[in-house]
Scaffold this active site. Structure first.
Site, PDB file in Angstrom:
ATOM      1  N   ASP A  44       0.806  -1.226   0.000  1.00  0.00           N
ATOM      2  CA  ASP A  44       0.000   0.000   0.000  1.00  0.00           C
ATOM      3  C   ASP A  44       0.839   1.277   0.000  1.00  0.00           C
ATOM      4  O   ASP A  44       0.360   2.332   0.424  1.00  0.00           O
ATOM      5  CB  ASP A  44      -0.964   0.032   1.199  1.00  0.00           C
ATOM      6  CG  ASP A  44      -1.922  -1.134   1.209  1.00  0.00           C
ATOM      7  OD1 ASP A  44      -2.686  -1.276   0.232  1.00  0.00           O
ATOM      8  OD2 ASP A  44      -1.901  -1.912   2.181  1.00  0.00           O
TER       9      ASP A  44
ATOM     10  N   HIS B 252      -3.606  -1.915  -6.277  1.00  0.00           N
ATOM     11  CA  HIS B 252      -2.785  -0.768  -6.637  1.00  0.00           C
ATOM     12  C   HIS B 252      -3.687   0.339  -7.180  1.00  0.00           C
ATOM     13  O   HIS B 252      -4.194   0.242  -8.296  1.00  0.00           O
ATOM     14  CB  HIS B 252      -1.733  -1.167  -7.665  1.00  0.00           C
ATOM     15  CG  HIS B 252      -0.813  -2.248  -7.184  1.00  0.00           C
ATOM     16  ND1 HIS B 252       0.142  -2.830  -7.996  1.00  0.00           N
ATOM     17  CD2 HIS B 252      -0.691  -2.856  -5.976  1.00  0.00           C
ATOM     18  CE1 HIS B 252       0.800  -3.746  -7.295  1.00  0.00           C
ATOM     19  NE2 HIS B 252       0.307  -3.773  -6.077  1.00  0.00           N
TER      20      HIS B 252
END
Length: 403
Positions: free
Chosen positions: A14, A44
């Site tokens: 992340d 993503h």
């Protein structure tokens, strides 16, 4: 001139790999994206300059740029059902040709509904000891393949008889482990997978070297180094090699710039060590939240100790991409009360589990603030090559970006 790029997250995932890959593709630095680890559990996030948002899982994060291709390498764990859903969302955002620009290595493992069902049943059975799985079946896909030579692979989607045989075995395995799980009949799963096999371009190992000769590519990693299957803090890890190793093997000696992605502050999903965690930090996350399987989304101050460890694991990087620089200043952790540097072990899960227990008790020692990228570059003794001050490709600057 850089031939290719490899983008790896140095944290717990992340950190913004997607927006970095999007920028490299949008400015013309790469004409193809090669995925080299993980599977449909990747998340993503990319936001375009005109406000469209997509969470890339299996398609490369450069797909919003017309003409940029995605190649799913032999190291990917491919979920055809999740891939179809992702393509449908991209179509709704004005990208109708994602499948047309996709190639998939025939030897890549297939993730099936049976792997996913076992993954979720096993995680629920752990009760309070849950590992924070994404619930997508990726770990079970990898584990099954280690124990079964005839694990389903993408190439099987072109052979109806073989596909049904290997799917039947996976279904029987799932029901043997967890008789109460709800799984589809083999024929239903086979029908969907055969449609995938007929609609996507499946290639052999000779394809990727040819693709790399045609122009620059960016190798897009998934998860983060601190979650690596061997070097992460066991058992709160992924069944995936999250370092540069797979990409370098695929590159076969071709030149590539190794880019490590870090945030201005640290985050992680779900349980596991997080020395600098601070629930009082007010850092809005529009694209990250509590997950039914991963658990809560946690935030903390910049942890130079953990990130130096990640750099040790990967053998260093050529430069950093620092994201979320528009966030307020956070504290800089330069050491822990119990250690100044995290020890590095080689393929020793028992040692990693002992390390996890130590890190669960460690406390951060803060020695400054992080106000800008120069603080991070100095703390990690690594040049910053890309700075990100927002979610879009236009919010990036630095030596790796063009005007």
């Amino acid at each position: 001139m850089v031939n290719h790029y490899v983008v790896v997250d140095l944290g717990f995932g992340d950190s913004g790999k997607g927006t970095v890959v999007d920028r490299l593709c949008a400015q013309g630095s790469a004409r193809a994206v090669v995925r080299f680890n993980g599977g449909a559990q990747a998340a993503h996030n990319v936001v375009t300059v005109d406000g469209r948002h997509h969470t890339f899982a299996q398609f490369g994060s450069g797909t919003f740029t017309p003409g940029v291709r995605t190649h799913l390498s032999r190291f990917m764990l491919v979920d055809p059902l999740a891939l179809a859903a992702e393509a449908a969302h991209l179509r709704s955002l004005g990208v109708p040709d994602a499948f047309d620009r996709l190639t998939v290595d025939a030897s890549a493992l297939l993730t099936t509904p049976y792997h996913r069902a076992v993954n979720r049943a096993r995680e629920l059975a752990r009760g309070d000891g849950r590992h924070g799985s994404c619930g997508m079946g990726v770990g079970e896909t990898a584990a099954y393949a280690l124990r079964h030579a005839e694990a389903p692979r993408v190439g099987d989607c072109r052979s109806p008889l073989r596909l049904r045989k290997v799917l039947r075995r996976v279904r029987e395995w799932a029901l043997d482990l967890f008789p109460a799980v709800d799984v589809p009949p083999v024929d239903d799963c086979a029908e969907a997978f055969l449609a995938f096999g007929a609609g996507v371009r499946i290639v052999g190992g000779e394809f990727l070297p040819r693709l790399l000769r045609e122009g620059p590519a960016v190798f897009e990693g998934a998860q983060g180094v601190l979650l690596d299957e061997w070097h992460g803090f066991h058992p709160y890890t992924t069944w995936s090699t999250t370092t540069f190793a797979n990409a370098l093997e695929l590159l076969e000696g071709a030149d590539a710039l190794r880019l490590g992605v870090v945030r201005k502050y640290l985050t992680r999903h779900g349980p596991g060590p997080f020395v600098t965690e601070d629930p009082e930090l007010d850092l809005p996350e529009p694209h990250n939240a509590h997950g039914d399987w991963q658990g809560g989304f946690r935030v903390g101050h910049f942890d130079a100790v953990a990130l130096r460890y990640a750099l040790d694991v990967v053998g260093g990087v050529d430069g950093l991409a620092v994201t979320h620089l528009d966030a307020p200043p956070v504290r800089m952790c330069g050491s822990y009360d119990s250690m100044e540097r995290i020890p590095l072990y080689t393929n020793d899960l028992e040692a990693q589990e002992r390390l996890t227990r130590r890190l669960m008790q460690a406390r951060p020692l803060y020695d400054g603030m992080v106000t800008g990228p120069e603080d991070i570059g100095r703390a990690l003794d690594t040049p910053v090559l890309l700075e990100s001050y927002g979610p879009t490709s236009a919010d990036k600057k630095g030596p790796l970006t063009s005007a």
